[in-house]
Motif scaffolding. Structure first.
Motif, PDB file in Angstrom:
ATOM      1  N   VAL A   1       0.860  -1.165   0.000  1.00 15.60           N
ATOM      2  CA  VAL A   1       0.000   0.000   0.000  1.00 15.60           C
ATOM      3  C   VAL A   1       0.904   1.225   0.000  1.00 15.60           C
ATOM      4  O   VAL A   1       1.985   1.202   0.596  1.00 15.60           O
TER       5      VAL A   1
ATOM      6  N   ARG B   1       4.572   0.781  -0.790  1.00 15.31           N
ATOM      7  CA  ARG B   1       5.414  -0.020   0.106  1.00 15.31           C
ATOM      8  C   ARG B   1       4.935  -1.464   0.105  1.00 15.31           C
ATOM      9  O   ARG B   1       3.744  -1.716   0.277  1.00 15.31           O
TER      10      ARG B   1
ATOM     11  N   ILE C   1       4.224  -4.942   1.568  1.00 17.82           N
ATOM     12  CA  ILE C   1       4.004  -5.438   2.930  1.00 17.82           C
ATOM     13  C   ILE C   1       3.904  -6.960   2.946  1.00 17.82           C
ATOM     14  O   ILE C   1       4.484  -7.618   3.795  1.00 17.82           O
TER      15      ILE C   1
ATOM     16  N   PRO D   1       2.992 -10.249  14.862  1.00 12.11           N
ATOM     17  CA  PRO D   1       3.138  -8.978  15.582  1.00 12.11           C
ATOM     18  C   PRO D   1       2.429  -7.826  14.881  1.00 12.11           C
ATOM     19  O   PRO D   1       2.056  -7.944  13.710  1.00 12.11           O
ATOM     20  N   ASN D   2       2.279  -6.743  15.601  1.00 16.34           N
ATOM     21  CA  ASN D   2       1.671  -5.536  15.024  1.00 16.34           C
ATOM     22  C   ASN D   2       2.449  -5.122  13.791  1.00 16.34           C
ATOM     23  O   ASN D   2       3.670  -5.136  13.782  1.00 16.34           O
ATOM     24  N   GLY D   3       1.722  -4.784  12.772  1.00 11.84           N
ATOM     25  CA  GLY D   3       2.373  -4.283  11.558  1.00 11.84           C
ATOM     26  C   GLY D   3       2.944  -5.369  10.671  1.00 11.84           C
ATOM     27  O   GLY D   3       3.611  -5.074   9.675  1.00 11.84           O
ATOM     28  N   SER D   4       2.685  -6.617  10.997  1.00 12.50           N
ATOM     29  CA  SER D   4       3.273  -7.687  10.179  1.00 12.50           C
ATOM     30  C   SER D   4       2.506  -7.882   8.877  1.00 12.50           C
ATOM     31  O   SER D   4       2.983  -8.551   7.970  1.00 12.50           O
ATOM     32  N   GLY D   5       1.310  -7.317   8.763  1.00 11.80           N
ATOM     33  CA  GLY D   5       0.588  -7.386   7.495  1.00 11.80           C
ATOM     34  C   GLY D   5      -0.710  -8.172   7.536  1.00 11.80           C
ATOM     35  O   GLY D   5      -1.272  -8.513   6.491  1.00 11.80           O
ATOM     36  N   LYS D   6      -1.226  -8.432   8.725  1.00  8.73           N
ATOM     37  CA  LYS D   6      -2.454  -9.231   8.828  1.00  8.73           C
ATOM     38  C   LYS D   6      -3.660  -8.505   8.224  1.00  8.73           C
ATOM     39  O   LYS D   6      -4.420  -9.083   7.442  1.00  8.73           O
ATOM     40  N   SER D   7      -3.816  -7.241   8.608  1.00 12.38           N
ATOM     41  CA  SER D   7      -4.945  -6.489   8.038  1.00 12.38           C
ATOM     42  C   SER D   7      -4.720  -6.215   6.558  1.00 12.38           C
ATOM     43  O   SER D   7      -5.674  -6.149   5.778  1.00 12.38           O
ATOM     44  N   THR D   8      -3.454  -6.067   6.196  1.00 18.90           N
ATOM     45  CA  THR D   8      -3.164  -5.898   4.773  1.00 18.90           C
ATOM     46  C   THR D   8      -3.668  -7.112   4.000  1.00 18.90           C
ATOM     47  O   THR D   8      -4.331  -6.971   2.960  1.00 18.90           O
TER      48      THR D   8
ATOM     49  N   TYR E   1      -4.982  -1.020  -2.035  1.00 20.98           N
ATOM     50  CA  TYR E   1      -3.901  -1.999  -1.939  1.00 20.98           C
ATOM     51  C   TYR E   1      -3.547  -2.531  -3.316  1.00 20.98           C
ATOM     52  O   TYR E   1      -4.419  -2.918  -4.091  1.00 20.98           O
TER      53      TYR E   1
ATOM     54  N   GLN F   1     -11.347  -5.129  11.276  1.00 23.51           N
ATOM     55  CA  GLN F   1     -10.749  -4.758  12.552  1.00 23.51           C
ATOM     56  C   GLN F   1     -11.345  -3.430  13.027  1.00 23.51           C
ATOM     57  O   GLN F   1     -11.625  -3.258  14.199  1.00 23.51           O
TER      58      GLN F   1
ATOM     59  N   GLU G   1      -9.071  -9.670  13.942  1.00 23.78           N
ATOM     60  CA  GLU G   1      -9.048  -9.256  15.359  1.00 23.78           C
ATOM     61  C   GLU G   1     -10.433  -8.933  15.891  1.00 23.78           C
ATOM     62  O   GLU G   1     -10.625  -7.957  16.618  1.00 23.78           O
TER      63      GLU G   1
ATOM     64  N   HIS H   1      -4.391 -11.852  18.262  1.00 22.45           N
ATOM     65  CA  HIS H   1      -3.167 -11.783  19.052  1.00 22.45           C
ATOM     66  C   HIS H   1      -3.259 -12.685  20.285  1.00 22.45           C
ATOM     67  O   HIS H   1      -2.290 -12.834  21.006  1.00 22.45           O
TER      68      HIS H   1
END
Ligand SMILES: Nc1ncnc2c1ncn2[C@@H]1O[C@H](COP(=O)(O)OP(=O)(O)OP(=O)(O)O)[C@@H](O)[C@H]1O
Ligand SMILES: [Mg+2]
Lengths: 257, 476
Positions: free
Chosen positions: A18, A21, A23, A42-49, A60, A92, A175, A207
């Motif tokens: 996105v 960048r 992801i 972890p946070n920011g690892s790309g799950k929501s992406t 995206y 989320q 989540e 998580h």
């Protein structure tokens, strides 16, 4: 046509990002009908992406890879077509639509996904009321503008209500358990159990172990830096709780992959 | 059957755009005292009414067309317009012409007493004349007078004479003066003291003839402690020319009376290139003359090439209440300059303004409002909410809210927003299977909800459908 049993959801070498960048960096994942999978990371690892890419969010960009739902190329389809093919994403952060009541919203959605006959006034309202009651959602919510001023937990319940009304065959829960109190968590789990079954697939992004106690997964995957770093059985969850994510990071891995 | 224009796309966009083939009696184009005398004679009017017209005409001649609104159009040649057109069959005093009855039927307004709308009494105005008013009997039982303006002049001349021009004086503004000089017909309504009108009252305006203007006049009086809800609808055929519609509506609410006035304005808006369409230059004003009276304007404006209209409330009675709820949708090359005036004169007067402007295409949509608090208006209150929604990037939205307060005890609140349909909302609906077009219209309907919920039920349903049709293909 092939005779080999096809996975319901099949993700191969998916690269996506996105805002220029990248992801997701070559993600592979298969979920068969009848299976519940958990995705942790972890946070920011790309799950929501991943969720957004699966659903077709216009922001995206997909660089490479394939996604199939029951053999059909999902990436070719618009978000609404994906929904009509039976994909459902519990967001989320569900957005509010001022002035559009839950009833109106669901009427439009059910009509689009299940067809016009499904929204014949009386039957539709009965089904909606029953489903809301099953999820312990008060009837006054149904006439309120969707998600407007709803608490975090109320929004999550509303996502599950939508899921049950749309009867999808592949569900991604991003989540949905975050921020829920214990009772709400049970209600959400009850909703998911109602959808899960021999013909449906479920991907639970979380998580925390606690939702997985209510919705036991067949497989658990760990997303790290845009790739599935490890997959395993339910025992992986306990291991994560104990050890965190660090032991999974390859010290030698180049960040750009 | 009424004739249909051949352009199918236009018909889909504007299903009301057909022409009824009736023979009409028209006066020659042009405006002068002779024409006014001719109109007055045709209507067999008393002298005082002719005098009223002539006074207005002289005032009009001294006035200039207002130029402050954010609308542009080529100069109107007032001498090229016909100021009167009426179906011949009607002037011969017969029953409703079947062709005209069919027209109204097709517009969803059956005039036949056996098939008339449930719970709604309709006065149907076709070009310059009222052709029928339904539900007369039940209204008469309650002492309610609801009829065409011309009939009221014959039936209740004293009431007409007492109130006509008492809210919008003949020389009020250029278009009101023009209307006062040449007005042809319209509706009249009187609700006696203490009566709660058992039906919705409604006027349906239909322009049919070419080259004519429509200048109708509505006068509605709610006597002490009475209550009435009034609806107004309008459509016109698809034509390449611009047609002028300059109406005047006067409302009078006496002590404790309530008037709810709702409009769904769907005049022909012109085609994609901006050819044709109605110039809707209208003066609407309500006078809360008595204490505790209440006037509520609700308008859904989705048609007309140009709209110039400011339904206003003069809050004279102590504790009187004025309300203005508006949805104005513009598309293509439409221009709307609309809003309201709330003039607080009495003590503890309250007003509410909710304006929702939606602009698409290359349209210009302006909210213009005035809230004025006079020195005597102790503890007056106003709440204004003006929201604009933009669709596409070639349209324009403006908001000009003016507040003038001469009393420090007044409480005035103003909120304004300008937004676009959010991508996230759109995606959320799409992710639930809803196609973008339906999603947009749902979001827009949500945006308008506060206004739509003010409309009587059947009208609200109509308004939602109408907006949906108007939204179609508005995304460029
Ligand atoms: N619209 C966006 N614009 C810019 N960056 C974005 C956007 N969406 C996500 N990102 C970035 O992409 C990365 C992955 O975000 P993502 O939301 O997928 O993480 P996540 O695994 O869901 O995290 P969390 O557990 O906190 O929900 C983050 O660094 C985030 O900042
Ligand atoms: Mg996330």
């Amino acid at each position: 046509m092939t005779n080999a049993p096809q996975p319901l959801l099949q993700i191969e070498g998916l690269r996506a990002g996105v805002g220029g960048r990248e992801i997701l960096r070559g993600l592979d994942l298969e979920i068969a009908a009848g299976e519940i999978h958990a995705l942790m990371g972890p946070n920011g690892s790309g799950k929501s992406t991943l969720s957004n890419v699966l659903m077709g969010h216009p922001d995206y960009e997909v660089g490479a890879g394939r996604v199939r739902l029951a053999g059909e190329d999902l990436l070719e389809l618009s978000p609404e077509e994906r929904a009509r093919r039976g994909l459902f994403l519990a967001f989320q952060y569900p957005v509010a639509i001022p002035g559009v009541s839950v009833v109106q919203f669901l009427k439009a959605a059910v009509e689009a996904v299940r067809g016009r006959e499904s929204v014949r006034a009386a039957a539709f309202l009965r089904e909606l009321r029953e489903t809301a009651a099953f999820l312990e959602i008060g009837e006054i919510f149904l006439n309120r503008p969707i998600n407007e001023g709803f608490s975090g937990g109320e929004k999550k319940r509303m996502e599950i209500l939508q899921m049950l009304m749309l009867r999808p065959r592949m569900v991604v829960l991003d989540e949905t358990d975050s921020g829920l109190d214990i009772d709400a968590l049970k209600v959400v789990a009850r909703g998911v159990q109602r959808i899960a079954g021999p013909s449906a697939g479920v991907l639970v992004i979380t998580h925390y172990e606690r939702i997985l106690n209510h919705i036991p997964p067949h497989r658990v995957h760990i997303l790290l830096e845009g790739r599935i770093a490890r997959s395993g059985g339910p025992e992986l969850v306990a291991e994560l709780e104990r050890r965190g994510y660090d032991w999974l990071r390859e010290p030698s891995a180049a960040p750009s992959g | 059957m009424p004739e249909l224009p051949s352009d199918n796309k236009l018909i889909r966009d504007y299903a009301h755009g057909f022409v009824t083939p009736v023979e009409e009696e028209v006066v020659p184009p042009g405006l002068n005292e002779d024409i006014i005398r001719l109109i007055s004679r045709k209507k067999e009017e008393p002298d005082w009414l002719l005098e009223f017209r002539l006074r207005a005409f002289r005032a009009w001649q001294r006035k200039t067309e207002p130029r402050w609104a954010l609308v542009t159009y080529p100069p109107i040649d007032y001498q090229a317009i016909r100021y009167y057109a009426a179906p011949r069959s009607l002037s011969a005093g017969q029953a409703v012409d079947p062709e005209i009855a069919r027209t109204f039927e097709r517009l969803g307004i059956p005039l036949d007493e056996r098939r008339r709308l449930e719970g709604v009494a309709v006065d149907a105005v076709f070009d310059s004349v009222s052709v029928a008013t339904t539900h007369q009997k039940i209204l008469e039982e309650h002492g309610i007078v609801f009829c065409s303006f011309s009939e009221a002049v014959r039936r209740v001349p004293d009431l007409v004479r007492q109130y006509l021009g008492s809210v919008v004086p003949p020389g009020d503004n250029f278009f009101a003066a023009l209307n006062s000089a040449v007005f042809s017909d319209g509706s009249f309504c009187y609700i006696p003291a203490g009566v709660r009108c058992p039906l919705e009252l409604s006027t349906y305006f239909r322009i049919n003839a070419a080259g004519t203007g429509q200048f109708e006049r509505t006068l509605l009086i709610a006597d002490r402690d009475s209550h009435v809800s009034y609806l107004e609808g309008c459509t016109a055929p698809i034509r390449d020319e611009n047609q002028l519609h300059a109406a005047v509506v006067e409302l009078v609410a006496l002590e404790g009376a309530t008037i709810k006035y709702s409009t769904v304005q769907n005049w022909y808006p012109g085609d994609e290139q901006g050819r044709g369409g109605i110039y809707n230059f209208v003066t609407k004003r309500g006078d809360c003359r008595g204490a505790r009276s209440r006037i509520s304007w609700t308008q859904v404006e989705v048609g007309s090439a140009i709209t110039w209209k400011y339904p206003s409330c003069l809050l004279r009675g102590d504790d009187s209440v004025g309300e203005f709820y508006s949805v104005a949708f513009t598309n293509r090359k439409m221009q709307a300059d609309t809003g309201t005036k709330m003039i607080h004169v009495g003590r503890r007067t309250r007003s509410t303004i909710v304006s929702k402007g939606i602009s698409a295409g290359e349209s210009v949509n302006t909210y213009r409002g005035l809230v004025q608090i006079h020195p005597a208006a102790e503890r007056a209150r106003n709440h204004s909410q003006c929201d604009s929604l933009l669709i596409g990037d070639r349209c324009t939205a403006n908001t000009f809210p003016v507040v003038e307060s001469d009393n420090p005890t007044a409480v005035l609140e103003h909120e304004a927003t300008t937004s676009r349909i959010s991508e996230d909302q759109l995606f959320y609906l799409q992710s639930r299977g809803v196609d973008p077009e339906t999603a947009r219209s749902l979001i827009v309907n949500g945006f308008c909800r506060e206004v739509f919920k003010q409309l009587p039920m059947e009208f609200a349903v109509e308004a939602v459908k109408l907006l949906e049709i108007k939204m179609e293909g508005s995304i460029g």
